[in-house]
Write a protein that holds these residues in place. Sequence first.
Motif, PDB file in Angstrom:
ATOM      1  N   THR A   1     -10.212   2.637  -3.077  1.00 20.97           N
ATOM      2  CA  THR A   1      -8.751   2.554  -3.076  1.00 20.97           C
ATOM      3  C   THR A   1      -8.233   2.527  -4.513  1.00 20.97           C
ATOM      4  O   THR A   1      -7.240   3.188  -4.837  1.00 20.97           O
ATOM      5  CB  THR A   1      -8.287   1.284  -2.358  1.00 20.97           C
TER       6      THR A   1
ATOM      7  N   ILE B   1      -7.464  10.455   3.944  1.00 21.87           N
ATOM      8  CA  ILE B   1      -7.181  10.164   5.356  1.00 21.87           C
ATOM      9  C   ILE B   1      -7.880   8.875   5.761  1.00 21.87           C
ATOM     10  O   ILE B   1      -7.320   8.022   6.456  1.00 21.87           O
ATOM     11  CB  ILE B   1      -7.646  11.334   6.243  1.00 21.87           C
ATOM     12  N   ASN B   2      -9.120   8.704   5.302  1.00 16.93           N
ATOM     13  CA  ASN B   2      -9.868   7.506   5.683  1.00 16.93           C
ATOM     14  C   ASN B   2      -9.345   6.247   5.012  1.00 16.93           C
ATOM     15  O   ASN B   2      -9.565   5.142   5.501  1.00 16.93           O
ATOM     16  CB  ASN B   2     -11.346   7.686   5.347  1.00 16.93           C
ATOM     17  N   LEU B   3      -8.669   6.390   3.882  1.00 19.99           N
ATOM     18  CA  LEU B   3      -8.182   5.211   3.163  1.00 19.99           C
ATOM     19  C   LEU B   3      -6.846   4.718   3.684  1.00 19.99           C
ATOM     20  O   LEU B   3      -6.506   3.560   3.530  1.00 19.99           O
ATOM     21  CB  LEU B   3      -8.039   5.527   1.669  1.00 19.99           C
ATOM     22  N   ARG B   4      -6.069   5.608   4.303  1.00 19.02           N
ATOM     23  CA  ARG B   4      -4.697   5.198   4.613  1.00 19.02           C
ATOM     24  C   ARG B   4      -4.631   4.205   5.764  1.00 19.02           C
ATOM     25  O   ARG B   4      -5.613   4.001   6.457  1.00 19.02           O
ATOM     26  CB  ARG B   4      -3.829   6.417   4.887  1.00 19.02           C
TER      27      ARG B   4
ATOM     28  N   VAL C   1      -1.037   4.474  -1.512  1.00 20.51           N
ATOM     29  CA  VAL C   1      -2.329   4.562  -0.817  1.00 20.51           C
ATOM     30  C   VAL C   1      -2.128   5.193   0.552  1.00 20.51           C
ATOM     31  O   VAL C   1      -2.956   5.946   1.036  1.00 20.51           O
ATOM     32  CB  VAL C   1      -2.968   3.167  -0.669  1.00 20.51           C
ATOM     33  N   GLN C   2      -0.999   4.878   1.191  1.00 19.08           N
ATOM     34  CA  GLN C   2      -0.705   5.497   2.477  1.00 19.08           C
ATOM     35  C   GLN C   2       0.698   6.088   2.440  1.00 19.08           C
ATOM     36  O   GLN C   2       1.550   5.636   1.685  1.00 19.08           O
ATOM     37  CB  GLN C   2      -0.843   4.481   3.604  1.00 19.08           C
ATOM     38  N   PRO C   3       0.923   7.136   3.235  1.00 23.76           N
ATOM     39  CA  PRO C   3       2.229   7.785   3.191  1.00 23.76           C
ATOM     40  C   PRO C   3       3.292   6.949   3.888  1.00 23.76           C
ATOM     41  O   PRO C   3       2.990   6.212   4.830  1.00 23.76           O
ATOM     42  CB  PRO C   3       1.996   9.096   3.942  1.00 23.76           C
TER      43      PRO C   3
ATOM     44  N   TYR D   1      -2.288  -0.801  -8.165  1.00 27.47           N
ATOM     45  CA  TYR D   1      -2.401  -1.583  -6.942  1.00 27.47           C
ATOM     46  C   TYR D   1      -3.571  -2.540  -7.073  1.00 27.47           C
ATOM     47  O   TYR D   1      -4.595  -2.200  -7.670  1.00 27.47           O
ATOM     48  CB  TYR D   1      -2.619  -0.626  -5.770  1.00 27.47           C
TER      49      TYR D   1
ATOM     50  N   THR E   1      -6.088   9.752  12.868  1.00 30.37           N
ATOM     51  CA  THR E   1      -7.164   9.903  11.893  1.00 30.37           C
ATOM     52  C   THR E   1      -8.226  10.848  12.433  1.00 30.37           C
ATOM     53  O   THR E   1      -8.701  11.746  11.729  1.00 30.37           O
ATOM     54  CB  THR E   1      -7.804   8.535  11.597  1.00 30.37           C
TER      55      THR E   1
ATOM     56  N   ARG F   1       0.834  -1.211   0.000  1.00 35.80           N
ATOM     57  CA  ARG F   1       0.000   0.000   0.000  1.00 35.80           C
ATOM     58  C   ARG F   1       0.863   1.253   0.000  1.00 35.80           C
ATOM     59  O   ARG F   1       0.527   2.248  -0.628  1.00 35.80           O
ATOM     60  CB  ARG F   1      -0.929  -0.001   1.210  1.00 35.80           C
TER      61      ARG F   1
ATOM     62  N   ASP G   1      -7.027  14.403  12.237  1.00 38.32           N
ATOM     63  CA  ASP G   1      -7.039  14.919  10.868  1.00 38.32           C
ATOM     64  C   ASP G   1      -8.453  15.251  10.414  1.00 38.32           C
ATOM     65  O   ASP G   1      -8.719  16.331   9.878  1.00 38.32           O
ATOM     66  CB  ASP G   1      -6.444  13.878   9.910  1.00 38.32           C
ATOM     67  N   LEU G   2      -9.368  14.309  10.636  1.00 39.13           N
ATOM     68  CA  LEU G   2     -10.728  14.505  10.123  1.00 39.13           C
ATOM     69  C   LEU G   2     -11.430  15.650  10.855  1.00 39.13           C
ATOM     70  O   LEU G   2     -12.108  16.469  10.236  1.00 39.13           O
ATOM     71  CB  LEU G   2     -11.535  13.211  10.256  1.00 39.13           C
TER      72      LEU G   2
END
Lengths: 203, 248, 218
Positions: free
Chosen positions: C78, C215-218, A50-52, A67, B152, A45, B155-156
Amino acid sequence: MLQVRNLSCARGGVPVLNAVSFDVAAGQALILRGPNGVGKTTLLRTLAGVQPALDGTVDFPEEQGAYASHADGIKAALSVTENLVFWAEVYGGDLPDDILEKFDLTDLRDRPGGTLSAGQKRRLGLARLGVIGRKVLFLDEPTVSLDRFSVKLFADWLRGHLAAGGIAVIATHIDLGLDAPELDLTPYRAAPDAHGGSDEAFL
Amino acid sequence: MSIWEYANPKKFMGWTGPVLTWTFILGGVSLAVGLVWGFFFTPDDFRQGSTVKIIYLHVPAALMAINAWIMMLVASLIWVVRRHHVSALAARAAAPVGMTMTLIALFTGAIWGQPMWGTYWAWDPRLTSFLILFLFYLGYIALWEAIEDPDTAADLTAVLCMVGSVFAILSRYAVLFWSQGLHQGASVMRAGAVAGDTQERVSNVFAVPLFISIAGFVLLFVALVLLRTRTEIRARRMRALEARMRRA
Amino acid sequence: MIALLLRDLRLAVRAGGGFGLGLAFFLIVVVLVPFGVGPDTALLSAIAPGIFWVASLLAALLSLDRIFALDFEDGSLTLLATSPLPFEGAALMKALAHWITTGLPLTVAAPALGFLLNLAPEAYVYLLLSLLLGTPALSMIGTFGAGLTVGLRRGGLLLSLLVLPLYVPTLIFGAEAVRRGADGLDPTGALMLLAGITVGGFALLPFATAAVLRINLR
C-alpha cells in the motif's frame, strides 16, 4: 491546502460515507471522529488514493500526499536505519540527520526491524513520515501501541510539521494535544443502498 | 434508448425470459435435425466409414470451445470499459459451458482418432492447443471461485482473460512450431471447401447436416449462457438482498 | 526503483535461502529424473533439454507466492502504491529481483549439471542461452500471477494453476532451442521467439501486474 468536495466512498462495494466536504489550510490539522466502523479508514484511504472514490473530488498539491496506517511496512530483516533509508530513496531524498533522535530511535538504529517491540515498530513507522518529506499526511490511528512518552514525541514532531506548512488528516481516539478542529463523520454516514454501491444494480 | 439499457440486470431478466425459451426450442430442434440427419441419413465416407459421422459433434463443439473464449474476452472488455455487471456475469457464465465444449471436442476427437490414426491421443498441435485451452478455462473458473468480492473477482478475471488470450494465441503458434501433427486442416470453414474448387472439399451431402448441427450448437450455447447468466444475476441479487437485510 | 530492487535482494539474502532454495530444488529435480526414467544414457540425453526446462519452470514457480505476499501483509505494498515510484516500475523490479534470486542462479548452474543427464556437448551453449533468454519471462509472468492472487488466503495452489498454462510458450521455445542445438539443427528461430516473449512480457505485463495489484489493494 487540502480541498475535499462531496466525497462519497465505499468499503467492499458498500457505500459508507456520503458527500463529505471540508477544507484544511496549510499548517492545519483535522481530526476525524466517529464510532468504529463509521468509515474513518475508508475515508483516509480514499483521500490518499489507495481506493477510488464513488463520487466527489479531492484536491491537494500533486505529489504531496502520504498515507500511514497500522501496517507500517517494516521489514524484519532490515535494520532501523536501512528501513528508513529505503523509503528515503523511494521518495528521492536523503535521511534527515535528526530523524532518529526525534523519534527516539538513536539507540535502536542498528537493530533489525523484527526484534523491535510493537511500540518501537510504530515509532519507526511514524519516522518514515519524517523521511519522505511529504506535506499532506493521511494518518490512520498513528498512536496505536505508543506509550505516553512516544505519543508526546510524535505530537511534537507533528506540530513541527504543521508549523512548516504541512497538513494532516488524522483518525485518532486519543488527544494529541494539537490545536486542531474535529470532524465528526457520523452525520455523513451513507444509507446502505445509496447511489454507487456495487449491489445497486441488483436491488 | 441506448442499446446498453438492455444490460441493466432487471431489463436483462425481462427480455431474456422469452428469448431463452425460444433459443432452447430452436437449438433443440436444429440439434436433433442435424444429428439425426447426419447420423442416419448420410452415406458412409469411402475411406473413413461410419466413424466420420462423429464430425457432427466434434466440429461444432470445437468451434464453440473457441468462440466461448472469444465471447468471454469481449464480455470482459465490456465490463472493464463500461462496468456493466451483466457483462461480467455473462463471462463467468460462459466459462463452464466453454470448458465443457472443449472437453466434448477432446473426447470426440479421441474417439475419432482411435480408428483413424490408431491412437486416442497424439501430441498433435490441434489436440495440444485444445488441452491448453482447457487449462485456461480451468484457471479462469478457479479464479472466479476463489475471490469473494464480486467486483474484485470480475476485475481480476477480466484481466486474466485478456492476458490469457494473448498467451493462448502464443501457445497456438508455439505448439505449431513444436510439432507438425496428424490432424487434417480445417476443411469445413475454408472458402474453397465450401465453394467446391478443391479436392478435399466436404461434400454437400455431409455439409448441410453439419451446418444445421453447428447452428444447433450455437443456439444451445446461447441458451445455456443466458440461463446461467440469469442464475448468476439471481444469485447476485440474493446476495445484495441478504446484505441489505443484515444491515437493517 | 533501484532502491526497491536492492531492498528485495537484500531481504532475499538475509531471510536465508533466498538464492539457495530455488537452486537446490532445481538440482534435486534434475537428480531425481534419472531415478524415475532409468539410467539409460541415450534416453536421458534425449530428454535432458525438457528436464532442464521443466525443472527451471518448477523452481521459478516455487517462490512466486512470496513476491508480493509479505509486502501485502506488512503494508509495504500500500505504501509503495501511494509512493512516487510508478507502480508498474515496482512490478518490474519485483520480477527482476525474482529472476536474480531464482532464474539467474539456475542459468549459471544448469550447464554444470548437464553431464548428469548426459546432455549433448553441442547443446551446452544453447542451454545457457535459452535459460538466459527465457527465465526472465518465467519471472515476469509469475509476477503477474502473484499479483492476481495476492489477496487470497490460499493463493499458492491457485497461483500454480493460473501461471503454468501461461508458461507453455516459454517452455516450448526454450526446450526446443536446446533440443535443436543438441541435434545439430539451427536453434536461432526458437531463441528469437524466446527472447520475443521475454521482451514482450517485460514491456506489457508490468502494466497488467500493477492493474491487478491496485484492484487487490482497494
